[in-house]
Design an enzyme around this catalytic site. Structure first.
Site, PDB file in Angstrom:
ATOM      1  N   CYS A 176       0.841  -1.211   0.000  1.00  0.00           N
ATOM      2  CA  CYS A 176       0.000   0.000   0.000  1.00  0.00           C
ATOM      3  C   CYS A 176       0.876   1.261   0.000  1.00  0.00           C
ATOM      4  O   CYS A 176       1.730   1.407  -0.868  1.00  0.00           O
ATOM      5  CB  CYS A 176      -0.973  -0.052   1.170  1.00  0.00           C
ATOM      6  SG  CYS A 176      -2.232   1.236   1.088  1.00  0.00           S
TER       7      CYS A 176
ATOM      8  N   ASP B 210      -9.674  -5.398  -5.419  1.00  0.00           N
ATOM      9  CA  ASP B 210      -9.226  -4.301  -4.554  1.00  0.00           C
ATOM     10  C   ASP B 210     -10.016  -3.027  -4.858  1.00  0.00           C
ATOM     11  O   ASP B 210      -9.937  -2.485  -5.961  1.00  0.00           O
ATOM     12  CB  ASP B 210      -7.725  -4.068  -4.788  1.00  0.00           C
ATOM     13  CG  ASP B 210      -7.082  -3.210  -3.722  1.00  0.00           C
ATOM     14  OD1 ASP B 210      -7.811  -2.516  -3.002  1.00  0.00           O
ATOM     15  OD2 ASP B 210      -5.844  -3.234  -3.621  1.00  0.00           O
TER      16      ASP B 210
ATOM     17  N   HIS C 111      -7.919  -5.723  -0.911  1.00  0.00           N
ATOM     18  CA  HIS C 111      -6.698  -4.987  -0.578  1.00  0.00           C
ATOM     19  C   HIS C 111      -5.928  -5.645   0.581  1.00  0.00           C
ATOM     20  O   HIS C 111      -4.714  -5.791   0.525  1.00  0.00           O
ATOM     21  CB  HIS C 111      -7.099  -3.563  -0.193  1.00  0.00           C
ATOM     22  CG  HIS C 111      -5.956  -2.613  -0.068  1.00  0.00           C
ATOM     23  ND1 HIS C 111      -5.243  -2.160  -1.140  1.00  0.00           N
ATOM     24  CD2 HIS C 111      -5.406  -2.017   1.021  1.00  0.00           C
ATOM     25  CE1 HIS C 111      -4.311  -1.325  -0.729  1.00  0.00           C
ATOM     26  NE2 HIS C 111      -4.384  -1.221   0.587  1.00  0.00           N
TER      27      HIS C 111
END
Lengths: 148, 356
Positions: B143, B301, B330
């Site tokens: 991320c 995601d 995610h």
């Protein structure tokens, strides 16, 4: 004779049909909400709500901050700005210590290369140079020094 | 002789369920339990080394450093025993390190990507190399952690000895505004980033949490609890939910300077992919990345759609690069029930021959 509802493995759940309906409803509701939050209108609305909150609450926050500052001054206590300033200085000291630590590591490596066999196995924790001391330990050291 | 049926009345059952519900909603699960030691620290950042379980001759010589996002706790990588990426990798013979950013305080409101990538990361790597006598290492960024590792790889990767780069659900390309809900919410017409930061200093964790959950409001605010209630009699399911809920509700603020860069330079101006991002006067040129690259994309995601992660493949100069797609969300691709079957073995399978 009717089957034993407990020993049958699957117990009869009177809520099961309702659960199916619930899941279909939640699924549809979820899709609608995803479409809604993805819209320009939602972005505009949340932006407006946030902006209003920040604008309206600003005078109250300022008043509280001023009052708090005065109170801390009266009590001879450090304000947030003082603590922030000290924390910034501590980080700078930590960085200098980190650089010194790196230089010591370099010197130690050169000594090892020049004299003895190379380090193959990572050294155990108790033999390693310690990471830069935290605020607590550095103040503890200072206190010790003070005693001496 | 047949066993006598266990007689439970509905009131007792309901009471037991409510007891379980109260427990998981009001307590923290034991998470991040893989043994580790502190190697380095600077301000709130800490570098940990996970205790190896294999003798050195059976371990991979190239260590792996995990870099997680700035606004969440990194123990999602080590959620619970038996279901932990960290535990899995340590058992596979990796020398594993975790760079934990910690929680920024008011004094850290001016920290930017510049500080994280040119002060914190190089220093942590320097310490790792000096202490354990290695020259090369692998980085795994997830991320926002993937943004940091990408910037670091472009600016310092070759110099510092970065051999392998793994990017998980990396939000790097912000050009497709139609597919990015966050981009719409933080559009300069609606969202005054300076006013928010002038008020809070750092971006509060609760606001970030709201933003992430509001992308799928019904699923996160209703469905999640319905799922728990439906499975409240299944101890394994409850344990898993409890651990994940502990992580989800443990929010960390995002340093104000980094948040401003994320919104203005990335979400609004897409500077990283355009080659216009400046970090302490240096342009971040993605073609300067030569490390072996594995990009992992989560197909479902909703936080980082695949359009944000794919384009880096064409920008880097890595001769060895792979794009891996996996079913999941995610977080689910690394912490969900399928992670140990698909994502983790693939990462191990890719990394092992490149860590010799």
């Amino acid at each position: 004779m009717a089957e034993d509802p407990v020993h049958d493995g699957k117990r009869f759940d009177p809520m099961e049909p309702w659960k199916g309906v619930r899941d279909i409803y939640l699924d549809a509701w979820g899709k609608t909400m995803v479409d809604m939050v993805n819209s320009e209108a939602y972005a505009q609305a949340t932006g407006a709500v946030l902006d209003t909150y920040l604008t309206v609450s600003a005078p109250f926050r300022e008043a509280v901050e001023k009052a708090m500052l005065k109170t801390l001054e009266q009590l001879a206590m450090p304000s947030r700005a003082d603590v922030v300033s000290i924390a910034g200085r501590m980080t700078n000291i930590e960085m200098r210590l980190d650089d010194l630590d790196a230089k010591l590591d370099g010197i130690q490596r050169l000594i090892v290369q020049a004299g003895t066999a190379p380090l193959a196995e990572p050294r155990p924790a108790h033999q390693r140079s310690k990471p830069p001391a935290s605020k607590k330990t550095s103040s503890a050291k200072k206190a010790k020094r003070g005693k001496k | 002789m047949a066993e006598a049926p266990v007689l439970t009345d509905p009131f007792t059952e309901a009471a037991e369920r409510l007891k379980t519900l109260t427990k998981v909603m009001s307590t923290k699960a034991a998470i991040g339990q893989t043994p580790k030691e502190l190697v380095w620290t600077l301000n709130k950042a800490k570098l940990y080394r996970y205790t190896p379980v294999l003798p050195q001759e059976q371990r991979h010589p190239v260590p792996v450093v995990l870099v997680f996002a700035l606004m969440n706790r990194p123990y999602i990588l080590d959620l619970r025993p038996g279901h932990s990426f960290v535990e899995y990798m340590v058992n596979k013979g990796y020398d594993l390190y975790l760079l934990d950013w910690g929680a920024p305080g008011p004094e850290d409101k001016n920290l930017t990507f510049d500080d994280y990538t040119l002060d914190y990361m190089p220093r942590a790597i320097r310490k790792l190399k000096a202490t354990f006598g290695v020259e090369e290492f692998s980085l795994l960024g997830w991320c926002i952690g993937a943004i940091l590792t990408t910037i670091y790889a472009a600016l310092r990767g070759d110099e510092d000895g970065l051999r392998n780069l793994i990017l998980l659900t990396a939000p790097l390309d912000f050009s497709d505004k139609q597919n990015l809900t966050f981009a719409r919410w933080t559009d300069e017409r609606y969202f005054d980033v300076d006013k928010v930061l002038a008020t809070f200093g750092n971006m509060p964790g609760e606001m970030i949490d709201y933003g992430a959950k509001a992308l799928k409001p019904v699923e996160n605010y209703v469905g999640n609890y319905v799922k728990l209630w439906d499975n409240i009699d299944d101890p394994r399911m409850v344990e898993s939910w409890h651990a994940m809920n502990t992580w989800v509700t443990d929010n960390v603020p995002l340093a104000g300077g980094a948040f401003r860069q994320l919104i203005v330079d990335l979400y609004r101006k897409d500077k990283l992919m355009r080659g216009e991002l400046m970090i302490r006067g240096q342009r971040v040129d993605l073609s300067r990345i030569h490390a072996n690259l594995l990009t992992v994309i989560a197909e479902d995601d909703h936080i980082t759609p695949s359009c944000q992660s794919e384009p880096i493949m064409a920008k880097v100069s890595s001769a060895d690069k792979e794009l891996f797609r996996v079913r999941g969300g995610h977080i689910g691709i690394m912490a969900g029930s399928g992670a140990s079957k698909f994502t983790w073995p693939h990462i191990d399978g890719w990394l092992a021959p490149r860590s010799k």
